[in-house]
Write a protein that holds these residues in place. Structure first.
Motif, PDB file in Angstrom:
ATOM      1  N   PRO A 511       0.813  -1.228   0.000  1.00  0.00           N
ATOM      2  CA  PRO A 511       0.000   0.000   0.000  1.00  0.00           C
ATOM      3  C   PRO A 511       0.838   1.267   0.000  1.00  0.00           C
ATOM      4  CG  PRO A 511      -0.847  -1.597   1.590  1.00  0.00           C
ATOM      5  CD  PRO A 511       0.475  -2.112   1.138  1.00  0.00           C
ATOM      6  N   ALA A 512       1.899   1.299   0.800  1.00  0.00           N
ATOM      7  CA  ALA A 512       2.751   2.490   0.855  1.00  0.00           C
ATOM      8  C   ALA A 512       3.483   2.693  -0.465  1.00  0.00           C
ATOM      9  CB  ALA A 512       3.751   2.358   1.999  1.00  0.00           C
ATOM     10  N   LEU A 513       3.913   1.619  -1.109  1.00  0.00           N
ATOM     11  CA  LEU A 513       4.589   1.736  -2.394  1.00  0.00           C
ATOM     12  C   LEU A 513       3.658   2.322  -3.449  1.00  0.00           C
ATOM     13  CD1 LEU A 513       6.498  -1.683  -2.519  1.00  0.00           C
ATOM     14  CD2 LEU A 513       7.488   0.566  -2.129  1.00  0.00           C
ATOM     15  N   ALA A 514       2.401   1.888  -3.411  1.00  0.00           N
ATOM     16  CA  ALA A 514       1.435   2.391  -4.394  1.00  0.00           C
ATOM     17  C   ALA A 514       1.089   3.854  -4.151  1.00  0.00           C
ATOM     18  CB  ALA A 514       0.174   1.538  -4.352  1.00  0.00           C
ATOM     19  N   ALA A 515       1.120   4.299  -2.899  1.00  0.00           N
ATOM     20  CA  ALA A 515       0.731   5.674  -2.570  1.00  0.00           C
ATOM     21  C   ALA A 515       1.845   6.675  -2.786  1.00  0.00           C
ATOM     22  CB  ALA A 515       0.258   5.744  -1.121  1.00  0.00           C
ATOM     23  N   ALA A 516       3.099   6.237  -2.750  1.00  0.00           N
ATOM     24  CA  ALA A 516       4.233   7.156  -2.875  1.00  0.00           C
ATOM     25  C   ALA A 516       4.326   7.703  -4.291  1.00  0.00           C
ATOM     26  CB  ALA A 516       5.525   6.435  -2.505  1.00  0.00           C
ATOM     27  N   GLY A 517       5.055   8.827  -4.425  1.00  0.00           N
ATOM     28  CA  GLY A 517       5.292   9.351  -5.763  1.00  0.00           C
ATOM     29  C   GLY A 517       5.960   8.309  -6.629  1.00  0.00           C
ATOM     30  N   VAL A 518       6.928   7.599  -6.056  1.00  0.00           N
ATOM     31  CA  VAL A 518       7.575   6.467  -6.716  1.00  0.00           C
ATOM     32  C   VAL A 518       7.728   5.352  -5.689  1.00  0.00           C
ATOM     33  CG1 VAL A 518       9.611   5.630  -7.935  1.00  0.00           C
ATOM     34  CG2 VAL A 518       8.858   7.971  -8.280  1.00  0.00           C
ATOM     35  N   GLY A 519       7.244   4.173  -6.001  1.00  0.00           N
ATOM     36  CA  GLY A 519       7.454   3.012  -5.155  1.00  0.00           C
ATOM     37  C   GLY A 519       8.579   2.170  -5.715  1.00  0.00           C
ATOM     38  N   VAL A 520       9.526   1.801  -4.856  1.00  0.00           N
ATOM     39  CA  VAL A 520      10.682   1.002  -5.268  1.00  0.00           C
ATOM     40  C   VAL A 520      10.653  -0.302  -4.488  1.00  0.00           C
ATOM     41  CG1 VAL A 520      13.188   0.883  -5.441  1.00  0.00           C
ATOM     42  CG2 VAL A 520      12.032   3.078  -5.728  1.00  0.00           C
ATOM     43  N   ALA A 521      10.619  -1.421  -5.202  1.00  0.00           N
ATOM     44  CA  ALA A 521      10.554  -2.735  -4.558  1.00  0.00           C
ATOM     45  C   ALA A 521      11.840  -3.500  -4.790  1.00  0.00           C
ATOM     46  CB  ALA A 521       9.374  -3.539  -5.104  1.00  0.00           C
ATOM     47  N   LEU A 522      12.281  -4.227  -3.770  1.00  0.00           N
ATOM     48  CA  LEU A 522      13.423  -5.115  -3.890  1.00  0.00           C
ATOM     49  C   LEU A 522      12.888  -6.504  -4.194  1.00  0.00           C
ATOM     50  CD1 LEU A 522      14.444  -2.720  -1.978  1.00  0.00           C
ATOM     51  CD2 LEU A 522      16.242  -4.306  -1.337  1.00  0.00           C
ATOM     52  N   ALA A 523      13.046  -6.938  -5.435  1.00  0.00           N
ATOM     53  CA  ALA A 523      12.477  -8.219  -5.853  1.00  0.00           C
ATOM     54  C   ALA A 523      13.557  -9.215  -6.222  1.00  0.00           C
ATOM     55  CB  ALA A 523      11.537  -8.011  -7.043  1.00  0.00           C
ATOM     56  N   ALA A 524      14.775  -9.037  -5.691  1.00  0.00           N
ATOM     57  CA  ALA A 524      15.876  -9.926  -6.061  1.00  0.00           C
ATOM     58  C   ALA A 524      15.623 -11.356  -5.612  1.00  0.00           C
ATOM     59  CB  ALA A 524      17.187  -9.432  -5.456  1.00  0.00           C
ATOM     60  N   ARG A 525      14.756 -11.537  -4.599  1.00  0.00           N
ATOM     61  CA  ARG A 525      14.483 -12.901  -4.121  1.00  0.00           C
ATOM     62  C   ARG A 525      13.131 -13.398  -4.593  1.00  0.00           C
ATOM     63  NH1 ARG A 525      15.787 -10.462   1.268  1.00  0.00           N
ATOM     64  NH2 ARG A 525      18.020 -10.167   1.180  1.00  0.00           N
ATOM     65  N   GLY A 526      12.555 -12.722  -5.578  1.00  0.00           N
ATOM     66  CA  GLY A 526      11.275 -13.157  -6.123  1.00  0.00           C
ATOM     67  C   GLY A 526      10.321 -11.996  -6.264  1.00  0.00           C
ATOM     68  N   ALA A 527       9.467 -12.053  -7.288  1.00  0.00           N
ATOM     69  CA  ALA A 527       8.491 -10.994  -7.513  1.00  0.00           C
ATOM     70  C   ALA A 527       7.331 -11.176  -6.546  1.00  0.00           C
ATOM     71  CB  ALA A 527       7.999 -11.040  -8.948  1.00  0.00           C
TER      72      ALA A 527
END
Length: 767
Positions: A511-527
Motif C-alpha cells: 500500500p505504501a509503495l502504491a501511494a508514494a510518488g515512486v514506489g521502489v521494490a526489492l524483488a531480487a528474491r522473487g516478484a
C-alpha cells in the motif's frame, strides 16, 4: 518488422533519389535533376499523408500537417530540391527514432526473449520434456548444462549457476543442496535436479517479465508535455508562415517557414532520451516501469525506507554460538542444530544450516525428527536426544545462569536465540541477527549527494531496534511499530510536502509503495506484491543500485530537456530567419535536417555511461578483495568468541585456560588476517577511493587491534591458571575493549571497503 522494412525502403529510396538529382544538377542537367527530386518529394508526401490519415482515424492531433504542407508547398513553388530534402528528413528521422528506440529497449527485450518454454520432469521412466506451464509444485525437474532454470525450486543436488540475467553478477555462484534457486538463471555446471516450489506463472522470472512489459508501457510526463507543445506549435507555425507570405507577397516565403518548422526535436529527442534512461537503468539491474516512473524518480526529494529486507539483509544470520560451561564445543552445538534443521522449513533453519556449511562442519544425520510448532524441533543425532528451540522448551524453570545471561545479552543486542539441549541438559545457544546491509550507509550518502533531502525509516519492528538501524544509516526520522495503514498515512503526509520515494520489499509495504510518488521494490528474491505495486523494481540484491537509478533518471531527464531546447531553439531562430527572407527554401531544408540530427544525437548521449556512485575497481583487485572478504567472514566467529570468553569470567573459579586458548587463536588466525588486509586490501581501497587518507582510519584500527592483543597476551603471562578477582577485572576489561574495537573495525571495513567490491558475495558479515 514489416514497418521497419517499409521504413528502410522509404529512407533508402528518398536518399538515392536526392543523390541522383544532386549528381545530375552537378553535371549541368538541371531539368533532369528535377525528376528524381520531385519523385522523392512525392514519396515523402505519400508517407506523410498515410501518417495523417492514421492520426485522423485514431482521433489524435498530429504535427505531420506541417511536414505535409512543406512538401506540398515545395512542389507548388517549384522547389523540388527542398521537397526532396524534407522527404529525406522525414524518412531518415522516423527510421533513426525507431532504431534508437530499439537499441534503448534491447536490455528490456532480452529478458522477455529468453523466457524458458519447456521443463524436463523426472519420472520413474526418466526425464521427459513438458511445456513449462504444466510444471507443478512438487515436481522433480532436471536442468541440463547451459539450460535456463524453468521455475523456482529447491536444489536436490549441488549446482553452479550463472545468475547474471537476474542479479547482474558476472561470476557463477555455487549453491548447495536445499538452497532455493530462481527461475531465469542458467545452469553453468553439471546437470542439476530440483524440486519445483512454484509454478511457471508464479516464479521469479515470470514476475520479472511482467515487470518488463509494464516498463514498456508508460509515457513520461515530459514526453507527453512535448507532444502537447508540438501540437500547439502547429497553429503558431501556420500563422507565421501566412503572415510572412502575405507580407512579402511571395508564397515561397511561407514555404520556407514551413520547411524549417517541423518540430522533430520535440517528437523524437525527448522519447529517445527517456527510453535510453530506462535502458541504462536496466543494465544496472533496475527495472523502471515506463518514462513516467523515471521522471518521478528523478524528481524525488524524500526517501522513505522499510527496514527489514531493505536496509537490513532481510534474513537471519548466525552471529555466535554460546556453549554451556563444561559442555560440548561450539562446533558440536552448531553441527547438531544443523542436522535437525536440515529437515525443517522454519525461517531460522536455513540460516543455521548455511552457517554450519560455511564453517565446514560435516552434515550430520538426524533420525526420529519431530517438529513441535511454536516450540522447536527434536530428534536423535549421533546417538543423543537433541532438542532445539525456545528456552522454556529446552530447560526447566529459569535455567542455568549462562542461559539467563545469554537471553539478557540477546535482548540488548536485538538478537534471536535458539537454545539446544542434549539428553535433556541445556548445552548451548545459537544467536541470530538480521544485520544492516554493508552498502546501506554508503548508499544513503550517495542519495544525499544525488539530491535527496530527507531520509525516513519506517518499520513494524520495535523502537529500540529501529533506532539502532536509523543511527547506523543516519536517517532523519524513524517511525517504529508501523502497520501497513500507519506506513500508508506517513507516506501520504510526506508526499503532500515534497515528491516522495518509498522503498520496501514485503507484502505489507505494497500500500505504501502504491501511494508514494515512486514506489521502489526489492524483488531480487522473487516478484511479490510489493513488486507489482511498485514503479521501480530492483532485480539485484544490492540497494546501492537505487542510487545509480536516481542518477540515471536525473541525467536522462536533463539530456531530454537539453536536446529539446537546443533543437527547438534552433528551429525557432530558423523560422524567424526564413520569415524575414534571410533563409532560402533549399538552405532551410538542409538546416532543418542538421538541427534534427543534432537534437537526436544529444538525446542518444543518455545511452552513454554517466556519473554513478560505483567506485571503479579492476578485476585483479576485485579478486584479491573477494579473497580477503572470505577470510573476513571466516574469522567472525572468533570475534564473537572474545565476548563469550569474557562473559565466562563472571563467576568463580576464574580459570584462564579459555582466555589463553583464545589469545593463541587471535595470534594465529586473526592477526595474520588483519596484516594481510593492511598489506593487500588497503592499497586497493586507496587506489579506488583516490588516496591513502581514505583508508587511514582502517589502518589505525589495524594497529590498535594488534596492540590490544599484545596487551592481553602480556597480562596473561604473569597470571596463574586460576586468577584472583582483581586480576580478572583487568582481563575482562581488555577482552571487552578488544571486542568493541573489532566490531567497530569490521563494520567500517564492510561499509568502506568490502561494499565497494563488484560481484560481492551474497551473505554479508554479521559483526
Amino acid at each position: 518488422m514489416r514497418w521497419w522494412r517499409r521504413g528502410q525502403v522509404l529512407a533508402v529510396a528518398t536518399v538515392l533519389l536526392l543523390a541522383a538529382g544532386t549528381a545530375a544538377w552537378a553535371l549541368g542537367a538541371a531539368p533532369v535533376a528535377a525528376v528524381p527530386w520531385v519523385a522523392a518529394t512525392l514519396l515523402g508526401l505519400l508517407a506523410s499523408t498515410a501518417t495523417l490519415v492514421a492520426a485522423v482515424r485514431e482521433r489524435r492531433p498530429s504535427v505531420d500537417v506541417i511536414a505535409w504542407l512543406a512538401l506540398a508547398g515545395a512542389l507548388a513553388v517549384g522547389e523540388a530540391f527542398a521537397g526532396a530534402v524534407v522527404a529525406v528528413m522525414l524518412a531518415t528521422g522516423a527510421l533513426l527514432e525507431e532504431r534508437a528506440d530499439a537499441r534503448a529497449r534491447r536490455e528490456l527485450s532480452a529478458l522477455v526473449g529468453r523466457a524458458p518454454r519447456t521443463a524436463r520432469r523426472v519420472a520413474a521412466t526418466g526425464p521427459s520434456p513438458v511445456p513449462v506451464a504444466e510444471a507443478t509444485v512438487g515436481d522433480r525437474l532436471l536442468v541440463g548444462s547451459g539450460e535456463i532454470v524453468p521455475v523456482d525450486g529447491r536444489l536436490l543436488t549441488v549446482a553452479e549457476l550463472d545468475e547474471a540475467a537476474l542479479t547482474g553478477e558476472s561470476r557463477p555462484v555455487s549453491r548447495g543442496v536445499g538452497e532455493d534457486v530462481r527461475s531465469g538463471v542458467v545452469n553453468a555446471g553439471a546437470p542439476l535436479e530440483l524440486t519445483a516450489t512454484a509454478t511457471a506463472a508464479g516464479s521469479t522470472y515470470a514476475g520479472v517479465v511482467r515487470l518488463v512489459e509494464q516498463a514498456r508501457a508508460g509515457t513520461a510526463p515530459f514526453v507527453r508535455a512535448a507532444d502537447r507543445f508540438a501540437v500547439a506549435f502547429v497553429p503558431v507555425t501556420l500563422v507565421l508562415a501566412a503572415v510572412a507570405g502575405l507580407a512579402a507577397g511571395d508564397p515561397g516565403r511561407a514555404v520556407a517557414v514551413l520547411v524549417v518548422a517541423t518540430p522533430c526535436p520535440l517528437l523524437l529527442a525527448a522519447p529517445i532520451a527517456i527510453v535510453s534512461g530506462l535502458s541504462r537503468a536496466a543494465r544496472r539491474g533496475v527495472v523502471i516501469k515506463g518514462g513516467a516512473a523515471l521522471e518521478r524518480l528523478a524528481a524525488g526529494r524524500v526517501l522513505m525506507f522499510d527496514k527489514t529486507g531493505t536496509l537490513t539483509v532481510g534474513r537471519p544470520v548466525l552471529t555466535d554460538v554460546v556453549t554451556a560451561p563444561g559442555g560440548p564445543s561450539a562446533g558440536e552445538v552448531l553441527g547438531w542444530a544443523a542436522a535437525l534443521d536440515a529437515s525443517s522449513a522454519h525461517v531460522l533453519a536455513a540460516a543455521i544450516v548455511t552457517a554450519a556449511r560455511e564453517r565446514g562442519l560435516p552434515p550430520g544425520r538426524a533420525r526420529d525428527v519431530r517438529e513441535v510448532h511454536g516450540y522447536g524441533i527434536e530428534g536423535v543425532v549421533d546417538g543423543h536426544r537433541v532438542r532445539l528451540g525456545k528456552a522454556s522448551w529446552v530447560a526447566a524453570g529459569a535455567g542455568p545462569a549462562w542461559l539467563r545471561q545469554t537471553r539478557r545479552r540477546a535482548a540488548l543486542d536485538g538478537s534471536i536465540t535458539v537454545f539446544l539441549a542434549v539428553d535433556d541438559e541445556p548445552a548451548g545457544a545459537l544467536l541470530l541477527h538480521d544485520p544492516v546491509r554493508p552498502q546501506a550507509p554508503r548508499m544513503i550518502r550517495a542519495l544525499r549527494a544525488a539530491g535527496i533531502r530527507r531520509m525516513v525509516l519506517l518499520t513494524g519492528d520495535r523502537a529500540d531496534a529501529a533506532e539502532a538501524v536509523g543511527h547506523v544509516v543516519s536517517a532523519d526520522a524513524v517511525h517504529a511499530d508501523c502497520d501497513p495503514a500507519h506506513k500508508l498515512a506517513l507516506v501520504r503526509a510526506e508526499q503532500q510536502r515534497e515528491p516522495t520515494i518509498m522503498v520496501g520489499d514485503g507484502i505489507n509495504d505494497a500500500p505504501a509503495l502504491a501511494a508514494a510518488g515512486v514506489g521502489v521494490a526489492l524483488a531480487a528474491r522473487g516478484a511479490t506484491a510489493s513488486a507489482e505495486a511498485a514503479d521501480v523494481v530492483l532485480t539485484v540484491d544490492r540497494i546501492d543500485a537505487l542510487a545509480d537509478a536516481i542518477l540515471i533518471a536525473r541525467r536522462s531527464r536533463s539530456i531530454a530537456l537539453v536536446a529539446v531546447l537546443t533543437g527547438m531553439g534552433a528551429s525557432v531562430l530558423a523560422m524567424l530567419a526564413a520569415a524575414a527572407g534571410w533563409l532560402p527554401i533549399p538552405a532551410g531544408a538542409l538546416l532543418q535536417e542538421a538541427i534534427d540530427v543534432a537534437a537526436i544525437g544529444i538525446a542518444l548521449t543518455a545511452l552513454l555511461p554517466g556519473r554513478t556512485h560505483t567506485v571503479p575497481m579492476n578485476a585483479t583487485d576485485a579478486a584479491v578483495a573477494r579473497r580477503l572478504y572470505a577470510q573476513h567472514r571466516d574469522v567472525r566467529s572468533l570475534v564473537e568468541q572474545v565476548r563469550t570468553v569474557a562473559d565466562g569470567l563472571s563467576d568463580p573459579p576464574y580459570r584462564l585456560s579459555g582466555v589463553r586458548g583464545l589469545v593463541r587463536r587471535l595470534q594465529e588466525d586473526l592477526l595474520p588476517h588483519e596484516r594481510a588486509e593492511e598489506a593487500e586490501l588497503l592499497p586497493i581501497m586507496a587506489r579506488a577511493l583516490g588516496g591513502a587518507e581514505a583508508v587511514a582510519a582502517l589502518s589505525r584500527t589495524h594497529a590498535e587491534i594488534e596492540h590490544q592483543v599484545s596487551r592481553l597476551a602480556r597480562t596473561l603471562r604473569d597470571l596463574p591458571e586460576t586468577a584472583e578477582p582483581e586480576d580478572v577485572v583487568d582481563v575482562r576489561r581488555l577482552l571487552y575493549g578488544l571486542y568493541a574495537i573489532l566490531c567497530l573495525h569490521n563494520a567500517q571495513e564492510e561499509e568502506d571497503a568490502f561494499s565497494l567490491v563488484p560481484d560481492e558475495p551474497r551473505e554479508p558479515a554479521a559483526v
